[in-house]
Design a protein around this motif. Sequence first.
Motif, mmCIF file in Angstrom:
data_model
loop_
_atom_site.group_PDB
_atom_site.id
_atom_site.type_symbol
_atom_site.label_atom_id
_atom_site.label_comp_id
_atom_site.label_asym_id
_atom_site.label_seq_id
_atom_site.Cartn_x
_atom_site.Cartn_y
_atom_site.Cartn_z
ATOM 1 N N ILE A 122 0.826 -1.213 0.000
ATOM 2 C CA ILE A 122 0.000 0.000 0.000
ATOM 3 C C ILE A 122 0.861 1.265 0.000
ATOM 4 O O ILE A 122 0.345 2.372 0.165
ATOM 5 C CB ILE A 122 -0.960 0.019 1.215
ATOM 6 C CG1 ILE A 122 -0.171 -0.024 2.532
ATOM 7 C CG2 ILE A 122 -1.943 -1.131 1.130
ATOM 8 C CD1 ILE A 122 -1.053 0.109 3.771
ATOM 9 N N ALA A 130 -5.163 -4.615 2.673
ATOM 10 C CA ALA A 130 -5.567 -3.217 2.486
ATOM 11 C C ALA A 130 -7.050 -2.979 2.734
ATOM 12 O O ALA A 130 -7.477 -1.837 2.904
ATOM 13 C CB ALA A 130 -5.206 -2.766 1.071
ATOM 14 N N ILE A 142 -11.618 1.764 -5.105
ATOM 15 C CA ILE A 142 -10.622 1.763 -4.018
ATOM 16 C C ILE A 142 -9.531 0.706 -4.238
ATOM 17 O O ILE A 142 -8.643 0.550 -3.406
ATOM 18 C CB ILE A 142 -11.293 1.552 -2.646
ATOM 19 C CG1 ILE A 142 -11.922 0.149 -2.546
ATOM 20 C CG2 ILE A 142 -12.330 2.625 -2.371
ATOM 21 C CD1 ILE A 142 -12.457 -0.176 -1.154
ATOM 22 N N THR A 145 -5.734 1.352 -3.950
ATOM 23 C CA THR A 145 -5.007 1.356 -2.671
ATOM 24 C C THR A 145 -3.832 0.395 -2.738
ATOM 25 O O THR A 145 -2.782 0.646 -2.151
ATOM 26 C CB THR A 145 -5.952 0.937 -1.519
ATOM 27 O OG1 THR A 145 -7.079 1.812 -1.493
ATOM 28 C CG2 THR A 145 -5.251 0.982 -0.177
#
Length: 199
Positions: A122, A130, A142, A145
């Motif tokens: 990450i 994550a 997302i 990430t």
Amino acid sequence: MCSGGCAKCLGIALIPLAILCILANTLLFFPGGKVAESNEHISNEVWYFGGILGSGVLMVFPALVFLGLKNNDCCGCCGNEKCGKRFAMFSSILFAAIGFVGAGYSFIISIVGIHNGPKCDIGSGNWTYAFNGGNYLGHPDIWSTCQAPKDIIPWNLTLFSLLLIMSAVQAVLCAIQAINGLIGTFCGDCKCSSCCGVG
């Protein structure tokens, strides 16, 4: 023997599924299709060997037993062939139970693997999970990430989903054989023109 013919069909179906599960689990050891620099970069669920042991090696034994039931020609008890075949069908129930447990194990590991998501970098070499509680599944936005490995999320999700589906199919096939084994145990031989496409 109708029940033996059906068992052979189930055994034929289980063999390729077991091979595919072993392959899927093996590919998970290569995050994003690349060799991991460290074992710490591989998700913990992969190390539980759900596809290799549960739906793979453990499934081969029931499959081989099921395949042998079609041509079972054991002498039986006290020279009674039907008694011997009934015992063989009864023993197949035990192997079906072993296969069901193995498939169930792989199924549960796959669910956990999908739920937790993959380990990934990450940032700054910080490798961790994550995502929490499967929140990434409905939110592709997302996924960024995870900075590395590239495409680790679809890779992980696809392979664990395949393991989930294949282990579910294996569990159903083993359950069918358990029922088939009960029928064969209590009814013995049955003559039918077709059963699962086997005479």
